[in-house]
Design a protein around this motif. Structure first.
Motif, PDB file in Angstrom:
ATOM      1  N   GLY A  85       4.504  34.457 -18.695  1.00 19.63           N
ATOM      2  CA  GLY A  85       4.139  33.256 -17.960  1.00 19.63           C
ATOM      3  C   GLY A  85       5.354  32.650 -17.298  1.00 19.63           C
ATOM      4  O   GLY A  85       6.493  33.064 -17.535  1.00 19.63           O
ATOM      5  N   ILE A  86       5.108  31.679 -16.447  1.00 16.71           N
ATOM      6  CA  ILE A  86       6.178  30.987 -15.730  1.00 16.71           C
ATOM      7  C   ILE A  86       6.122  29.508 -16.091  1.00 16.71           C
ATOM      8  O   ILE A  86       5.054  28.896 -16.058  1.00 16.71           O
ATOM      9  N   CYS A  87       7.276  28.954 -16.421  1.00 14.99           N
ATOM     10  CA  CYS A  87       7.320  27.517 -16.697  1.00 14.99           C
ATOM     11  C   CYS A  87       8.100  26.816 -15.596  1.00 14.99           C
ATOM     12  O   CYS A  87       8.973  27.399 -14.946  1.00 14.99           O
ATOM     13  N   ALA A  88       7.761  25.546 -15.389  1.00 10.88           N
ATOM     14  CA  ALA A  88       8.495  24.700 -14.447  1.00 10.88           C
ATOM     15  C   ALA A  88       9.550  23.937 -15.235  1.00 10.88           C
ATOM     16  O   ALA A  88       9.258  23.395 -16.306  1.00 10.88           O
ATOM     17  N   ALA A  89      10.764  23.917 -14.719  1.00 15.19           N
ATOM     18  CA  ALA A  89      11.860  23.214 -15.384  1.00 15.19           C
ATOM     19  C   ALA A  89      12.263  21.992 -14.564  1.00 15.19           C
ATOM     20  O   ALA A  89      12.222  22.013 -13.339  1.00 15.19           O
ATOM     21  N   GLU A  90      12.640  20.959 -15.276  1.00 18.75           N
ATOM     22  CA  GLU A  90      13.055  19.719 -14.621  1.00 18.75           C
ATOM     23  C   GLU A  90      14.411  19.293 -15.167  1.00 18.75           C
ATOM     24  O   GLU A  90      14.619  19.261 -16.384  1.00 18.75           O
ATOM     25  N   PHE A  91      15.346  18.998 -14.262  1.00 17.77           N
ATOM     26  CA  PHE A  91      16.678  18.573 -14.665  1.00 17.77           C
ATOM     27  C   PHE A  91      16.812  17.056 -14.636  1.00 17.77           C
ATOM     28  O   PHE A  91      16.067  16.360 -13.945  1.00 17.77           O
ATOM     29  N   GLY A  92      17.818  16.576 -15.375  1.00 19.07           N
ATOM     30  CA  GLY A  92      18.200  15.178 -15.292  1.00 19.07           C
ATOM     31  C   GLY A  92      19.079  14.977 -14.064  1.00 19.07           C
ATOM     32  O   GLY A  92      19.005  15.731 -13.094  1.00 19.07           O
ATOM     33  N   LEU A  93      19.949  13.989 -14.117  1.00 15.52           N
ATOM     34  CA  LEU A  93      20.757  13.636 -12.955  1.00 15.52           C
ATOM     35  C   LEU A  93      21.904  14.616 -12.735  1.00 15.52           C
ATOM     36  O   LEU A  93      22.555  15.054 -13.688  1.00 15.52           O
ATOM     37  N   LEU A  94      22.133  14.967 -11.466  1.00 17.13           N
ATOM     38  CA  LEU A  94      23.291  15.761 -11.092  1.00 17.13           C
ATOM     39  C   LEU A  94      24.549  14.921 -11.291  1.00 17.13           C
ATOM     40  O   LEU A  94      24.459  13.699 -11.363  1.00 17.13           O
ATOM     41  N   PRO A  95      25.732  15.507 -11.446  1.00 21.27           N
ATOM     42  CA  PRO A  95      26.084  16.878 -11.084  1.00 21.27           C
ATOM     43  C   PRO A  95      25.907  17.902 -12.203  1.00 21.27           C
ATOM     44  O   PRO A  95      26.275  19.064 -12.027  1.00 21.27           O
ATOM     45  N   TYR A  96      25.392  17.486 -13.359  1.00 23.17           N
ATOM     46  CA  TYR A  96      25.223  18.426 -14.459  1.00 23.17           C
ATOM     47  C   TYR A  96      23.797  18.959 -14.481  1.00 23.17           C
ATOM     48  O   TYR A  96      22.888  18.375 -13.883  1.00 23.17           O
ATOM     49  N   PHE A  97      23.616  20.055 -15.196  1.00 18.11           N
ATOM     50  CA  PHE A  97      22.310  20.693 -15.251  1.00 18.11           C
ATOM     51  C   PHE A  97      21.778  20.627 -16.680  1.00 18.11           C
ATOM     52  O   PHE A  97      21.738  21.627 -17.407  1.00 18.11           O
ATOM     53  N   VAL A  98      21.408  19.406 -17.051  1.00 18.53           N
ATOM     54  CA  VAL A  98      20.838  19.157 -18.370  1.00 18.53           C
ATOM     55  C   VAL A  98      19.323  19.091 -18.208  1.00 18.53           C
ATOM     56  O   VAL A  98      18.811  18.228 -17.494  1.00 18.53           O
ATOM     57  N   TYR A  99      18.626  20.001 -18.849  1.00 15.55           N
ATOM     58  CA  TYR A  99      17.171  20.027 -18.700  1.00 15.55           C
ATOM     59  C   TYR A  99      16.539  18.745 -19.236  1.00 15.55           C
ATOM     60  O   TYR A  99      16.876  18.268 -20.313  1.00 15.55           O
ATOM     61  N   ARG A 100      15.619  18.205 -18.446  1.00 17.04           N
ATOM     62  CA  ARG A 100      14.859  17.035 -18.877  1.00 17.04           C
ATOM     63  C   ARG A 100      13.547  17.457 -19.531  1.00 17.04           C
ATOM     64  O   ARG A 100      13.026  16.774 -20.401  1.00 17.04           O
ATOM     65  N   GLY A 101      13.016  18.603 -19.102  1.00 17.23           N
ATOM     66  CA  GLY A 101      11.775  19.068 -19.697  1.00 17.23           C
ATOM     67  C   GLY A 101      11.302  20.375 -19.094  1.00 17.23           C
ATOM     68  O   GLY A 101      11.837  20.865 -18.091  1.00 17.23           O
ATOM     69  N   PHE A 102      10.292  20.956 -19.747  1.00 20.72           N
ATOM     70  CA  PHE A 102       9.651  22.185 -19.285  1.00 20.72           C
ATOM     71  C   PHE A 102       8.145  22.010 -19.367  1.00 20.72           C
ATOM     72  O   PHE A 102       7.635  21.285 -20.233  1.00 20.72           O
ATOM     73  N   THR A 103       7.428  22.722 -18.486  1.00 19.56           N
ATOM     74  CA  THR A 103       5.967  22.717 -18.520  1.00 19.56           C
ATOM     75  C   THR A 103       5.444  24.128 -18.355  1.00 19.56           C
ATOM     76  O   THR A 103       5.840  24.847 -17.423  1.00 19.56           O
ATOM     77  N   HIS A 104       4.579  24.542 -19.259  1.00 18.02           N
ATOM     78  CA  HIS A 104       3.885  25.842 -19.195  1.00 18.02           C
ATOM     79  C   HIS A 104       2.394  25.593 -19.021  1.00 18.02           C
ATOM     80  O   HIS A 104       1.840  24.776 -19.754  1.00 18.02           O
ATOM     81  N   PRO A 105       1.725  26.285 -18.076  1.00 14.05           N
ATOM     82  CA  PRO A 105       2.294  27.102 -17.013  1.00 14.05           C
ATOM     83  C   PRO A 105       2.765  26.237 -15.856  1.00 14.05           C
ATOM     84  O   PRO A 105       2.363  25.077 -15.730  1.00 14.05           O
ATOM     85  N   ALA A 106       3.614  26.795 -15.012  1.00 18.60           N
ATOM     86  CA  ALA A 106       4.102  26.052 -13.846  1.00 18.60           C
ATOM     87  C   ALA A 106       2.963  25.861 -12.842  1.00 18.60           C
ATOM     88  O   ALA A 106       2.120  26.737 -12.683  1.00 18.60           O
ATOM     89  N   PRO A 107       2.935  24.708 -12.166  1.00 19.79           N
ATOM     90  CA  PRO A 107       1.896  24.461 -11.153  1.00 19.79           C
ATOM     91  C   PRO A 107       2.213  25.215  -9.861  1.00 19.79           C
ATOM     92  O   PRO A 107       2.846  24.676  -8.956  1.00 19.79           O
ATOM     93  N   LEU A 108       1.787  26.464  -9.781  1.00 23.20           N
ATOM     94  CA  LEU A 108       2.085  27.331  -8.639  1.00 23.20           C
ATOM     95  C   LEU A 108       0.796  27.863  -8.027  1.00 23.20           C
ATOM     96  O   LEU A 108      -0.220  27.998  -8.716  1.00 23.20           O
ATOM     97  N   THR A 109       0.857  28.200  -6.749  1.00 19.80           N
ATOM     98  CA  THR A 109      -0.267  28.900  -6.127  1.00 19.80           C
ATOM     99  C   THR A 109      -0.245  30.350  -6.616  1.00 19.80           C
ATOM    100  O   THR A 109       0.767  30.833  -7.156  1.00 19.80           O
TER     101      THR A 109
END
Length: 408
Positions: free
Chosen positions: A212-236
């Motif tokens: 499956g594919i999950c959607a990932a969400e980051f917090g504020l740049l400039p760092y890449f700290v994940y804020r959350g994940f969602t399974h499955p990703a909302p994709l066509t």
């Protein structure tokens, strides 16, 4: 009848206990080999057999497993830790057990070598350069064009990874990486990479099959700290197919195709662009999300693969599962944190975990170490899962006091 042992080389904070418990459910006796067993609280709490050994030393591991083989039938050997996974592959080959190709793992874990192999296969990736000193970093950034991402060629969990949007940030992070603040296990090698912009997706793979594919969400740049994940990703359907196709192409290009992997890609103006391929289970609570979303237990199936049994990746259902991380918003001393029991009582919440206790010093590093907890929820729909997570996270609060300075 000889007892069947399952050897785990090192553990992990996220999935270590799940590997131990899954091995027990399969009728195996789990034994963890670790350079420092005290790093894993669950081993002592569960009374698990552990042996201290230098897990970077293949000969030491061979000797220990040979000794264990005098008392047990060793059914399989594996690990969830990327740092020792190539060594595990060599160990499996020595004992003629099922395991990953160590050469493929080593190539994949070097981000520069990985980029080269993906580029040779025609797989879309960001522009990149290799640098070993500040002058080379500056030259590479000028060739690619700001903004760029600087990251060590080896490492996980976003450690040492930063977006540099201008020359000041570039110089600052170069000093951070080369000036003694970052720990290198070998000579410094920095990947300077184009910032591919667009939503990030991660494809979970077992063998050559996409789960499956999950959607990932980051917090504020400039760092890449994940804020959350969602399974499955909302994709066509088309987006889903294109991401899976490019992800499976990565397996072939890198000589993978045994055991768990995950491929991170951003959806850009030119479609999916591969950011990174990781030859292991995704970290964090991702495997738990997959189990909640699809009914597939990747930890158990990985163990089955390692002991030569038939795996089962059939999806039992299709739900939505998500995690939101609780991230420290400032440096200082944690005064208190509360609301976890109220969050856990929200219908649809399946797990709330806090990682810190009051009086803990908080020093943000711009990576996974900034997390202070997480909330997992699941439901039949993405909209409902998102609402559950928002409600639950809002119930958790904390206070962080600034560190006292000299004279205060």
């Amino acid at each position: 009848m000889e007892r069947r042992a399952f050897i785990l080389v090192e553990g992990t904070k996220w999935d270590g206990l799940r590997y131990v418990q899954a091995a027990q459910r399969l009728g195996l006796h789990p034994i963890t080999l670790s350079a420092d067993p005290s790093r894993y609280d669950y081993l002592a709490a569960e009374g698990m057999q552990t042996i201290r050994v230098d897990t970077d030393n293949l000969d030491a591991l061979i000797r220990e497993c040979s000794r264990l083989g005098e008392s047990y039938s060793i059914a399989g050997i594996t690990s969830a830790a990327e740092s020792v996974y190539a060594t595990v592959g060599k160990l499996c080959r020595h004992f003629d057990l099922h395991g990953p190709n160590p050469a493929s793992i080593e190539r994949c874990c070097d981000k520069f070598t990985q980029r080269q192999l993906l580029a040779e296969a025609g797989i879309p990736i960001p522009s990149y350069r290799l640098a070993a000193n500040a002058a080379e970093v500056q030259r590479a950034a000028a060739e690619i064009g700001l903004p760029v991402i600087l990251k060590p060629t080896k490492g996980i969990n976003s450690i040492g990874v930063r977006l540099c949007r201008n020359t000041d940030e570039l110089a600052e992070h170069t000093i951070h990486l080369l000036g003694g603040k970052h720990t290198w296990r070998s000579s410094p090698r920095i990947l300077v990479e184009e910032f591919a912009q667009g939503p990030l997706y991660s494809t979970d793979i077992m063998g050559n099959e996409a789960i499956g594919i999950c959607a990932a969400e980051f917090g504020l740049l400039p760092y890449f700290v994940y804020r959350g994940f969602t399974h499955p990703a909302p994709l066509t359907d088309d987006e889903n197919e294109r991401i899976i196709d490019v992800s499976l192409s990565c397996m072939q290009a890198l000589g993978l195709g045994w055991g768990p992997s995950f491929v991170e890609a951003r959806w850009t103006k030119r479609g999916p662009v591969v950011i990174e391929v990781n030859p292991r289970l995704a970290g964090g609570p991702n495997s738990r999300l997959i189990q909640r979303a699809y009914g597939v237990d990747l930890v158990t199936e990985h163990i089955k693969l390692a002991i030569g049994e038939q795996w089962d990746l059939r999806k039992r259902y299709s739900h939505s599962a998500g995690v939101r991380f609780l991230i420290a918003d400032r440096d200082g001393t944690l005064d208190w944190i509360s609301g976890d029991s109220q969050a856990a009582a929200v219908p649809g919440v399946v797990e709330v975990e806090l990682y810190v206790e009051p009086k803990t010093p908080i020093v943000r590093k711009g990576d996974y170490q900034d997390y202070i907890g997480h909330v997992i929820a699941a439901s039949p729909s993405q909209t409902r899962t998102a609402a559950i997570l928002e409600r639950a996270v809002d119930l958790v609060s904390w206070s962080i006091s600034p560190f006292l300075t000299a004279g205060e």
